[in-house]
Motif scaffolding. Sequence first.
Motif, mmCIF file in Angstrom:
data_model
loop_
_atom_site.group_PDB
_atom_site.id
_atom_site.type_symbol
_atom_site.label_atom_id
_atom_site.label_comp_id
_atom_site.label_asym_id
_atom_site.label_seq_id
_atom_site.Cartn_x
_atom_site.Cartn_y
_atom_site.Cartn_z
ATOM 1 N N GLU A 146 27.080 -15.414 25.346
ATOM 2 C CA GLU A 146 25.871 -16.135 25.939
ATOM 3 C C GLU A 146 25.641 -15.150 27.133
ATOM 4 O OE1 GLU A 146 23.852 -20.420 26.955
ATOM 5 O OE2 GLU A 146 25.722 -19.924 27.752
ATOM 6 N N HIS A 147 24.124 -14.729 27.108
ATOM 7 C CA HIS A 147 23.410 -14.003 27.989
ATOM 8 C C HIS A 147 24.331 -12.670 28.401
ATOM 9 C CE1 HIS A 147 21.946 -17.844 29.402
ATOM 10 N NE2 HIS A 147 20.974 -17.298 29.825
ATOM 11 N N PHE A 148 24.910 -12.146 27.438
ATOM 12 C CA PHE A 148 25.583 -10.980 27.315
ATOM 13 C C PHE A 148 24.946 -9.905 28.107
ATOM 14 C CE2 PHE A 148 27.497 -6.921 26.220
ATOM 15 C CZ PHE A 148 28.713 -7.107 26.824
ATOM 16 N N PHE A 149 23.707 -9.531 27.509
ATOM 17 C CA PHE A 149 23.130 -8.327 28.186
ATOM 18 C C PHE A 149 22.658 -8.486 29.644
ATOM 19 C CE2 PHE A 149 22.600 -8.088 23.486
ATOM 20 C CZ PHE A 149 22.955 -7.126 23.251
ATOM 21 N N ASP A 150 22.374 -9.664 30.067
ATOM 22 C CA ASP A 150 21.927 -9.984 31.508
ATOM 23 C C ASP A 150 23.236 -9.753 32.278
ATOM 24 O OD1 ASP A 150 19.111 -10.379 31.246
ATOM 25 O OD2 ASP A 150 19.304 -12.233 30.656
ATOM 26 N N GLY A 151 24.677 -10.509 31.625
ATOM 27 C CA GLY A 151 25.469 -10.148 32.292
ATOM 28 C C GLY A 151 26.071 -8.918 32.636
ATOM 29 N N TYR A 152 25.845 -8.036 31.330
ATOM 30 C CA TYR A 152 26.341 -6.692 31.489
ATOM 31 C C TYR A 152 25.828 -5.859 32.490
ATOM 32 C CZ TYR A 152 27.716 -2.112 29.700
ATOM 33 O OH TYR A 152 28.582 -0.923 29.461
ATOM 34 N N LYS A 153 24.277 -5.974 32.543
ATOM 35 C CA LYS A 153 23.410 -5.419 33.616
ATOM 36 C C LYS A 153 23.660 -5.857 34.988
ATOM 37 C CE LYS A 153 19.766 -6.260 30.986
ATOM 38 N NZ LYS A 153 18.236 -6.532 30.528
ATOM 39 N N PRO A 185 14.691 -2.509 23.806
ATOM 40 C CA PRO A 185 15.469 -1.948 22.824
ATOM 41 C C PRO A 185 16.456 -0.861 23.180
ATOM 42 C CG PRO A 185 13.201 -2.376 22.019
ATOM 43 C CD PRO A 185 13.133 -2.672 23.429
ATOM 44 N N GLN A 186 15.948 -0.071 24.117
ATOM 45 C CA GLN A 186 16.908 1.056 24.587
ATOM 46 C C GLN A 186 18.128 0.555 25.275
ATOM 47 O OE1 GLN A 186 13.739 0.665 25.572
ATOM 48 N NE2 GLN A 186 13.113 1.250 27.519
ATOM 49 N N GLU A 187 17.847 -0.622 25.993
ATOM 50 C CA GLU A 187 19.017 -1.465 26.629
ATOM 51 C C GLU A 187 19.920 -1.933 25.779
ATOM 52 O OE1 GLU A 187 17.039 -3.005 31.033
ATOM 53 O OE2 GLU A 187 16.372 -3.989 29.132
ATOM 54 N N ILE A 188 19.579 -2.428 24.898
ATOM 55 C CA ILE A 188 20.349 -3.069 23.656
ATOM 56 C C ILE A 188 21.141 -1.797 22.891
ATOM 57 C CG2 ILE A 188 20.212 -4.101 21.329
ATOM 58 C CD1 ILE A 188 19.327 -6.077 23.496
ATOM 59 N N THR A 189 20.382 -0.878 22.739
ATOM 60 C CA THR A 189 21.117 0.441 22.405
ATOM 61 C C THR A 189 22.339 0.886 22.865
ATOM 62 O OG1 THR A 189 19.291 1.108 21.020
ATOM 63 C CG2 THR A 189 20.941 2.787 21.253
ATOM 64 N N SER A 190 21.823 0.977 24.209
ATOM 65 C CA SER A 190 22.903 1.543 25.257
ATOM 66 C C SER A 190 24.019 0.636 25.226
ATOM 67 C CB SER A 190 22.414 1.952 26.591
ATOM 68 O OG SER A 190 23.382 2.230 27.595
ATOM 69 N N ILE A 191 23.971 -0.444 25.468
ATOM 70 C CA ILE A 191 25.083 -1.549 25.771
ATOM 71 C C ILE A 191 25.987 -1.876 24.507
ATOM 72 C CG2 ILE A 191 25.401 -3.991 26.381
ATOM 73 C CD1 ILE A 191 22.913 -3.961 28.253
ATOM 74 N N VAL A 192 25.076 -1.871 23.427
ATOM 75 C CA VAL A 192 25.753 -2.229 22.093
ATOM 76 C C VAL A 192 26.741 -1.045 21.932
ATOM 77 C CG1 VAL A 192 25.652 -2.555 19.656
ATOM 78 C CG2 VAL A 192 24.242 -3.572 20.993
ATOM 79 N N THR A 193 26.251 0.154 21.975
ATOM 80 C CA THR A 193 27.113 1.672 21.896
ATOM 81 C C THR A 193 28.454 1.601 22.934
ATOM 82 O OG1 THR A 193 25.103 2.760 21.320
ATOM 83 C CG2 THR A 193 27.123 3.993 22.171
ATOM 84 N N ALA A 194 27.977 0.845 24.071
ATOM 85 C CA ALA A 194 29.302 0.909 25.023
ATOM 86 C C ALA A 194 30.243 -0.176 24.484
ATOM 87 C CB ALA A 194 28.771 0.615 26.477
ATOM 88 N N VAL A 195 29.639 -1.289 24.062
ATOM 89 C CA VAL A 195 30.597 -2.356 23.549
ATOM 90 C C VAL A 195 31.624 -1.912 22.307
ATOM 91 C CG1 VAL A 195 30.860 -4.709 22.242
ATOM 92 C CG2 VAL A 195 29.311 -4.253 24.197
ATOM 93 N N LYS A 196 30.751 -1.240 21.606
ATOM 94 C CA LYS A 196 31.450 -0.794 19.993
ATOM 95 C C LYS A 196 32.336 0.192 20.484
ATOM 96 C CE LYS A 196 30.822 -0.933 16.437
ATOM 97 N NZ LYS A 196 31.569 -1.590 15.180
#
Length: 539
Positions: A146-153, A185-196
């Motif tokens: 939950e709230h992963f992208f806000d937490g990651y930022k 979308p660009q934030e999603i791309t960057s963070i998912v790439t880092a997670v993967k």
Amino acid sequence: MSTSVKIFDTTLRDGTQGEGISLSVEDKIKIALKLDELGVHYIEGGWPGSNSKDIEFFDRVRDMQFQNAKITAFGSTRRKDSKPEDDINLNRLVESGVKVATIFGKSWDFHVHTAIQTTLEENLAMIYDSVHYLKSKGLEVIYDAEHFFDGYKNNSEYAMQTIKKAQEAGADWIVLCDTNGGSLPQEITSIVTAVKSSINTPVGIHAHNDCELAVANSLAAVQAGARQVQGTINGYGERCGNANLSSIIPNLQLKLDYEVISEEQLKSLTQVSRYVSEIANMHMPVNQPYVGNAAFAHKGGIHVSAILKAASTYEHITPELVGNKQRVLVSELAGQSNVLVKAQELNLDFNKEHQKTKEIIEKIKDLEHQGYQFEGADASLELLLREAFEGLEEIFTLESFKMLVEKSANHSVVSEAIVKVKVHGETIYTAAEGNGPVNALDNALRKALVQYYPDIQQVHLSDYKVRVLDEKDATAAKVRVLMESTDFNSTWSTLGVSSNIIEASWYALTDSLRYALLGKTKVEPANKDQQERLGLVNH
């Protein structure tokens, strides 16, 4: 070979958190079966630890057979400072009988301190213990961060620690959630790439639509390596809604060449989306991409002239791929091309030079001038064209109707309609009450027709709109009534115009039933056995 993407539908859980949506247990079962036919891979049925309705749902589906989908129960990580085996909600997940559990935990340090008010270390333990406990019970576990992208930022190091704990405990999927719907979308791309690049567990995406980017964010996540997409049919959900699977599925399959569902299942997408909207009693926007009634509708004469030559001039896909269809709207803006296309759809002998053709075009324009608007009433337009070109059987004709509306000081308003119609040469009188004059009129007319056409009970009104055309005339103004009807297999719209709202409603109502009875839906005339049961056949 195309890469496979799994679809996780949460209409029955997250979707019901949308304003105005409430589903009974029976509603949820109907939708679950329809989603299974569509080919979704996971169906989240609800939170068995939160309410008796969800507990009943899981009891009901326990012994049901689903061909494509796994039923999933939803819950949270254990409570702070407790043991997972003592946690009521975790045990309810186990007792629900599902083979897949989806649990959420905190990824954002701000939420750990503020929402659940514990330490960062205890939150990591809560995640590990909960996933490990459910895995020990033999369940497939999907961990929603939950709230992963806000937490990651805010604190990328801690956010990564939370999902690594879920992986360490044996989670089968780790789903990254844009819970507040504020990412781009660009934030999603960057963070998912880092997670993967940091974990080995398959990754999913759960996006909300607060910036109207849930679909775009879901697609961006998949392109960055996510292999599960969570969302709801028609985007139902809290606040601005969830990612809309009715758009995501065709975008993934038709635009990005991912393997999602079969081609045949994709052809049922429009029907499933409209079915869910009916069950949820939510009006479906006509301009909804792919599945909306206007998604492939054309009005301008130049556009219509072009699609006559090649549909791809103004259509990005073939509508039938998603079970929709091309529509040509006829209005005062339309040229002969629009009427030509409608006639071709109906296999009518349309000749531009024929006098009858010129007459019907002029009649349509004259009716539009009076206030009719056929672009939103395809069924009324079809009846008009068929009557002009080939004549129509008068299934029933009105002789008269009367309306009685009574209001006393201490009682509610009571409406009663008395209808006299001729059906197959026989005059029939009926009377019925309703919660308003139009409803009473509808009930009385159906009461007359059901004797001959029992299946007309399948047809019901799904939407009713009234538009005042001459505001300056106040209560004496002419009005346009637009009715939408359905039999759960198809939907059609009719209209009526009059300075009397009851008369305008009568025109729209009778067009709707005439359209149904002329074979445009599944309604069929009563057979001999039905007539005998209704007392219409003499022995």
